[in-house]
Design a protein around this motif. Structure first.
Motif, PDB file in Angstrom:
ATOM      1  N   PHE A 179      29.025 -64.692  14.543  1.00 40.56           N
ATOM      2  CA  PHE A 179      28.154 -65.131  15.627  1.00 40.56           C
ATOM      3  C   PHE A 179      28.847 -66.084  16.600  1.00 40.56           C
ATOM      4  CE2 PHE A 179      24.058 -64.633  12.873  1.00 40.56           C
ATOM      5  CZ  PHE A 179      24.295 -63.278  12.821  1.00 40.56           C
ATOM      6  N   LYS A 208      19.091 -60.031  12.329  1.00 45.42           N
ATOM      7  CA  LYS A 208      20.378 -60.228  11.651  1.00 45.42           C
ATOM      8  C   LYS A 208      20.850 -58.917  11.005  1.00 45.42           C
ATOM      9  CE  LYS A 208      20.366 -65.197  11.145  1.00 45.42           C
ATOM     10  NZ  LYS A 208      20.325 -66.386  10.294  1.00 45.42           N
ATOM     11  N   GLU A 213      16.920 -72.968  13.938  1.00 47.12           N
ATOM     12  CA  GLU A 213      18.318 -73.020  13.488  1.00 47.12           C
ATOM     13  C   GLU A 213      18.998 -74.301  13.952  1.00 47.12           C
ATOM     14  OE1 GLU A 213      20.484 -69.403  14.106  1.00 47.12           O
ATOM     15  OE2 GLU A 213      19.273 -68.385  12.589  1.00 47.12           O
ATOM     16  N   GLU A 239      25.988 -65.335  19.355  1.00 49.21           N
ATOM     17  CA  GLU A 239      24.689 -65.960  19.049  1.00 49.21           C
ATOM     18  C   GLU A 239      24.025 -66.459  20.317  1.00 49.21           C
ATOM     19  OE1 GLU A 239      23.121 -68.926  15.600  1.00 49.21           O
ATOM     20  OE2 GLU A 239      24.847 -69.635  16.754  1.00 49.21           O
ATOM     21  N   HIS A 298      15.709 -69.946  17.457  1.00 47.42           N
ATOM     22  CA  HIS A 298      16.832 -70.774  17.905  1.00 47.42           C
ATOM     23  C   HIS A 298      16.552 -72.253  17.646  1.00 47.42           C
ATOM     24  CE1 HIS A 298      20.439 -71.754  19.945  1.00 47.42           C
ATOM     25  NE2 HIS A 298      19.882 -72.166  21.085  1.00 47.42           N
TER      26      HIS A 298
END
Length: 619
Positions: A145, A134, A102, A84, A99
């Motif tokens: 990840f 994804k 998340e 990731e 990012h």
């Protein structure tokens, strides 16, 4: 719109010139494949384009503001980052937005930060982008990840590098062997992805199915000259054949003219007039043209193969597990003479482990492998050659002897053998560590074949081989008289070489499929998922494979019978020769006579079946 122009670039290492004055352009939406022999500078050209190496001459001009990405054979990942983190480390504004979102999800109590991140996802239309990237990771089997790069296999690292490039969506994608380390399912997904996406590609690949289905232009570097073909791989093959025929015709004319001019040159006095000097200068141009006929590559090796007995290799209820992972589950199979089997399946389903059990490299947990007394196995593994420091190419072969025995009592020197495997006299004295990946593979294959195996096992033999060498290898294997067992992701290669498949489904499930890879894909595409997760076959699949009145299985039987009759005829001639030369001992006469009679009966039975199938085919 032109994205990039390569203008008169050259590259030499000491006295060796890789290429000289190469020029071509890459325009928007082109999907170009670059084809050349191993060692002719494909990777150097890609590195020069990417700015990782310098050209001796010329320049590479890149359009301003073009985003370009290069997938090389070596990854540039950071070991301590996770999958990731590696993805989000790239310079991409949308990825940064995802990012931050998340991270906000991990701290839901900070409502202000969450709302800000949510609004930016809307602003950058990042929701679809997140779904797409994804999906790319899922298709490339990179779902965990949190795995660190340092804990990934070589194949996983290559797939992660590919994933990062695809996710970042550059304007121009430079790819060096993109299908290496991908299983067939991944390769076919990538094919589909490139075929439908508006991506500009410039790639080196040996995967000819990939070339056929993705590329719309092919550039070939052949004997220092560049040739461009506006079409896919089939178009390229057709046009190249026409070009070579035309060149050879031109050379033939030059050779005829050369003979006439040579006679004239021999009659000339030493004193030159202006007119004769001009004609003499022309003579050397004609001479160069006349001597320029291309040497067609062809591996020639008359295998001194030991005759096979009736027992080949038998697998009796073989089981093999590694921890909780089942590779083989009570698998049984009895190999027959002349069988040519391909092995396909996803990475990790146990294909290489199966070969290691078969060859006794690792023991089965239960069951047994019975190898016939006359069987000599040649095993080409992915590990390749392990040369000693300072060893030259010819030293590797001389370990097997200064002279190598062939059929009919003939022998050849180690040097002559290497020439047959496309290593010229100069290359034979190169240090092994200087060879390209493809040259190493070719040398390794040579060491396997000179041991005269009658049961040949090849584990991914096409990796790192250029298309020229692949065609040479295929021609050799097509006429190989022994048993052949091949693991390969190269679908084009499998179609040409094998006639049935072992499908490794995972968890010890192995299916025996009566056909080549294209037959298998036709079959797989003809099954439809139904609600209870079972599958039903389309009734028309086998009908689609009926040719001239034969069913699919009958076509395979027809092809197999032809080979079997040929083998039996050889056995019959050998025994008849023993009788005619008086070489059968009195005690063995009755036994040999019965053996001959059995062979004749088998030939008659198989010929009868062959005529039945022929009649049905014609009807």
């Amino acid at each position: 719109m032109n994205y990039l122009s390569v203008e008169n670039i050259s590259k030499s290492f000491g006295e060796r010139t890789l290429f000289k004055d190469i020029s071509f352009g890459i325009n928007k939406d082109q999907k170009i494949a670059f084809i050349a022999k191993n060692g002719s500078g494909k990777t150097s050209i890609m590195r020069i384009i990417n700015g990782d190496d310098e050209s001796d001459t010329g320049q590479v001009v890149i359009r301003k503001d073009i985003k370009m990405a290069f997938l090389s054979q070596n990854n540039n990942l950071q070991d301590e980052l996770t999958i990731e983190e590696s993805i989000f480390a790239s310079d991409n504004e949308v990825l940064d937005v995802i990012h931050q979102y998340e991270k906000a999800l991990e701290n839901p109590e900070d409502e202000e930060a969450y709302q800000k991140a949510f609004d930016r996802m809307d602003q950058f239309n990042a929701w679809d982008f997140e779904t797409q990237f994804k999906q790319i990771l899922f298709k490339l089997k990179l779902e965990d990840f949190k795995l660190k790069v340092k804990n990934l296999s070589g194949g996983q690292k290559k797939r992660l590098s590919l994933a990062i490039i695809l996710i970042n969506r550059p304007d121009l994608l430079i790819l060096d062997e993109p299908t290496n380390h991908l299983d067939l399912e991944m390769i076919e997904w990538l094919e589909s992805y490139f075929a439908k996406e508006n991506i500009t590609l410039f790639m080196v690949t040996h995967d000819r199915f990939f070339l056929e289905r993705v590329c719309n232009e092919i550039i070939e570097l052949d004997n220092g000259k560049l040739y461009q073909y506006k079409g896919n791989y089939s178009y390229y093959l057709s046009k190249k054949e026409e070009r070579i025929a035309s060149e050879n015709s031109s050379i033939d004319k030059a050779q005829n003219l050369f003979k006439k001019e040579l006679e004239w040159m021999r009659r000339q006095p030493k004193a030159r007039t202006t007119k004769s000097k001009s004609r003499q200068d022309d003579f050397y141009v004609i001479k160069q043209k006349a001597e320029s006929r291309r040497k067609e590559n062809q591996v020639e090796l008359e295998i001194n193969m030991e005759r096979m007995g009736s027992k080949i290799i038998e697998l009796h209820k073989i089981t093999k597990r590694f921890g909780d992972k089942t590779i083989l589950d009570n698998f049984s199979f009895d190999f027959q003479r002349g069988e040519r089997i391909g092995i396909i399946g996803k990475n990790g389903t146990g294909k290489s482990s199966f070969l290691n059990v078969l060859t006794g490299t690792i023991p089965p947990d239960s069951g047994k492998v019975v190898v016939g007394d006359t069987i000599k196995i040649g095993y080409y593994t992915q590990s390749g050659i392990n040369p000693k420091p300072g060893q030259r190419v010819i030293d590797i072969i001389k370990e097997y002897g200064e002279y190598i025995p062939l059929t009919k009592g003939k022998i050849i020197s180690a040097s002559q053998l290497l020439e047959r495997f496309l290593f010229d006299s100069k290359k034979q004295y190169d240090y092994v560590e200087k060879l390209s990946g493809g040259e190493l593979k070719r040398l390794y294959l040579c060491t396997v074949l000179i041991q005269n195996p009658n049961f040949l096992i090849l584990d991914e033999p096409t990796n790192d081989l250029d298309i020229v060498t692949l065609n040479v290898l295929e021609s050799f294997l097509f006429d190989y008289p022994g048993c052949l067992l091949v693991v390969s992701h190269d679908r084009y290669f499998m179609d040409k070489i094998v006639d049935h498949l072992f499908i490794f489904r995972g968890e010890g499930v192995i299916e025996n499929f009566p056909g080549n890879y294209s037959d298998f894909r036709a079959y797989e595409d003809s099954v439809e998922p139904v609600k209870d997760d079972t599958v039903k076959e389309k009734n028309n699949w086998k009908q689609q494979n009926v040719s001239s009145g034969l069913t699919f299985n009958e076509q395979k039987e027809y092809q197999k019978i032809e080979r079997e009759i040929k083998d039996l005829e050889i056995d019959k001639i050998k025994i008849e020769q023993l009788f005619s030369e008086g070489k059968v001992a009195d005690a063995d006469i009755e036994k040999k006579a019965k053996e001959l009679q059995n062979i004749i009966l088998k030939i008659e039975a198989k010929e009868e079946r062959w005529f039945e199938l022929s009649a049905k085919m014609e009807g």
